[in-house]
Design a protein around this motif. Structure first.
Motif, PDB file in Angstrom:
ATOM      1  N   UNK A  23       8.699 -18.089  12.785  1.00  0.00           N
ATOM      2  CA  UNK A  23       8.169 -18.557  14.063  1.00  0.00           C
ATOM      3  C   UNK A  23       6.771 -17.996  14.292  1.00  0.00           C
ATOM      4  N   UNK A  24       5.896 -18.845  14.789  1.00  0.00           N
ATOM      5  CA  UNK A  24       4.562 -18.425  15.217  1.00  0.00           C
ATOM      6  C   UNK A  24       4.486 -18.674  16.717  1.00  0.00           C
ATOM      7  N   UNK A  25       4.177 -17.624  17.467  1.00  0.00           N
ATOM      8  CA  UNK A  25       4.038 -17.723  18.916  1.00  0.00           C
ATOM      9  C   UNK A  25       2.558 -17.557  19.234  1.00  0.00           C
ATOM     10  N   UNK A  26       1.969 -18.545  19.896  1.00  0.00           N
ATOM     11  CA  UNK A  26       0.547 -18.511  20.234  1.00  0.00           C
ATOM     12  C   UNK A  26       0.360 -18.720  21.725  1.00  0.00           C
ATOM     13  N   UNK A  27      -0.672 -18.080  22.257  1.00  0.00           N
ATOM     14  CA  UNK A  27      -1.020 -18.229  23.671  1.00  0.00           C
ATOM     15  C   UNK A  27      -2.296 -19.051  23.761  1.00  0.00           C
ATOM     16  N   UNK A  51       6.270 -23.497  15.435  1.00  0.00           N
ATOM     17  CA  UNK A  51       5.086 -23.122  16.194  1.00  0.00           C
ATOM     18  C   UNK A  51       5.414 -23.319  17.666  1.00  0.00           C
ATOM     19  N   UNK A  52       5.273 -22.237  18.445  1.00  0.00           N
ATOM     20  CA  UNK A  52       5.517 -22.321  19.884  1.00  0.00           C
ATOM     21  C   UNK A  52       4.253 -21.913  20.611  1.00  0.00           C
ATOM     22  N   UNK A  53       3.797 -22.772  21.507  1.00  0.00           N
ATOM     23  CA  UNK A  53       2.591 -22.512  22.288  1.00  0.00           C
ATOM     24  C   UNK A  53       2.963 -22.211  23.735  1.00  0.00           C
ATOM     25  N   UNK A  54       2.317 -21.204  24.290  1.00  0.00           N
ATOM     26  CA  UNK A  54       2.549 -20.803  25.677  1.00  0.00           C
ATOM     27  C   UNK A  54       1.215 -20.656  26.386  1.00  0.00           C
ATOM     28  N   UNK A  58       3.467 -13.402  29.490  1.00  0.00           N
ATOM     29  CA  UNK A  58       4.889 -13.219  29.826  1.00  0.00           C
ATOM     30  C   UNK A  58       5.785 -14.314  29.239  1.00  0.00           C
ATOM     31  N   UNK A  59       5.336 -15.557  29.289  1.00  0.00           N
ATOM     32  CA  UNK A  59       6.124 -16.637  28.703  1.00  0.00           C
ATOM     33  C   UNK A  59       6.232 -16.494  27.189  1.00  0.00           C
ATOM     34  N   UNK A  60       5.130 -16.088  26.552  1.00  0.00           N
ATOM     35  CA  UNK A  60       5.138 -15.908  25.093  1.00  0.00           C
ATOM     36  C   UNK A  60       6.089 -14.782  24.697  1.00  0.00           C
ATOM     37  N   UNK A  61       6.078 -13.703  25.443  1.00  0.00           N
ATOM     38  CA  UNK A  61       6.998 -12.593  25.156  1.00  0.00           C
ATOM     39  C   UNK A  61       8.437 -13.064  25.304  1.00  0.00           C
ATOM     40  N   UNK A  62       8.686 -13.900  26.290  1.00  0.00           N
ATOM     41  CA  UNK A  62      10.024 -14.456  26.478  1.00  0.00           C
ATOM     42  C   UNK A  62      10.462 -15.322  25.310  1.00  0.00           C
ATOM     43  N   UNK A  63       9.507 -15.839  24.552  1.00  0.00           N
ATOM     44  CA  UNK A  63       9.831 -16.680  23.407  1.00  0.00           C
ATOM     45  C   UNK A  63      10.083 -15.908  22.133  1.00  0.00           C
ATOM     46  N   UNK A  64       9.892 -14.589  22.178  1.00  0.00           N
ATOM     47  CA  UNK A  64      10.112 -13.756  20.987  1.00  0.00           C
ATOM     48  C   UNK A  64      11.594 -13.424  20.853  1.00  0.00           C
TER      49      UNK A  64
END
Length: 68
Positions: A23-27, A51-54, A58-64
Motif C-alpha cells: 500500500x502507498x498512502x499519499x497526502x 494507492x490511497x490518496x488523502x 489525520x485521514x492518511x494516518x487512519x488509512x495505515x
C-alpha cells in the motif's frame, strides 16, 4: 506539484512495486494540484499495490494498518 516530479514519482513507484509494497498512502491537500498519481500508478504499479490518496494527515494516518 510540479509536473516535472512525475518522472521521479514513477521511479519511486517502480521501486515500491519491486519491493512488494502492498500500500502507498499519499497526502494531496489540494486535488487540483495532483499531477495524476492514479494515472502514474497504472503504468508503474501492479495490481497488488494499492494507492490511497488523502487530503490531510489525520485521514492518511487512519488509512495505515494498525499492526494487529
Amino acid at each position: 506539484m510540479d509536473p516535472a516530479c512525475a518522472i521521479d514519482l514513477g521511479k519511486i513507484m517502480d521501486l515500491c512495486d519491486e519491493r512488494k509494497v502492498s500500500k502507498i498512502v499519499a497526502i494531496v491537500p489540494d486535488p487540483t494540484k495532483d499531477i495524476g498519481l492514479r494515472l502514474l500508478s497504472l503504468f508503474h504499479l501492479n495490481g497488488d499495490v494499492r494507492l490511497e490518496l488523502y487530503e490531510n494527515l489525520p485521514d492518511a494516518i487512519g488509512g495505515l494498518p494498525t499492526g494487529s
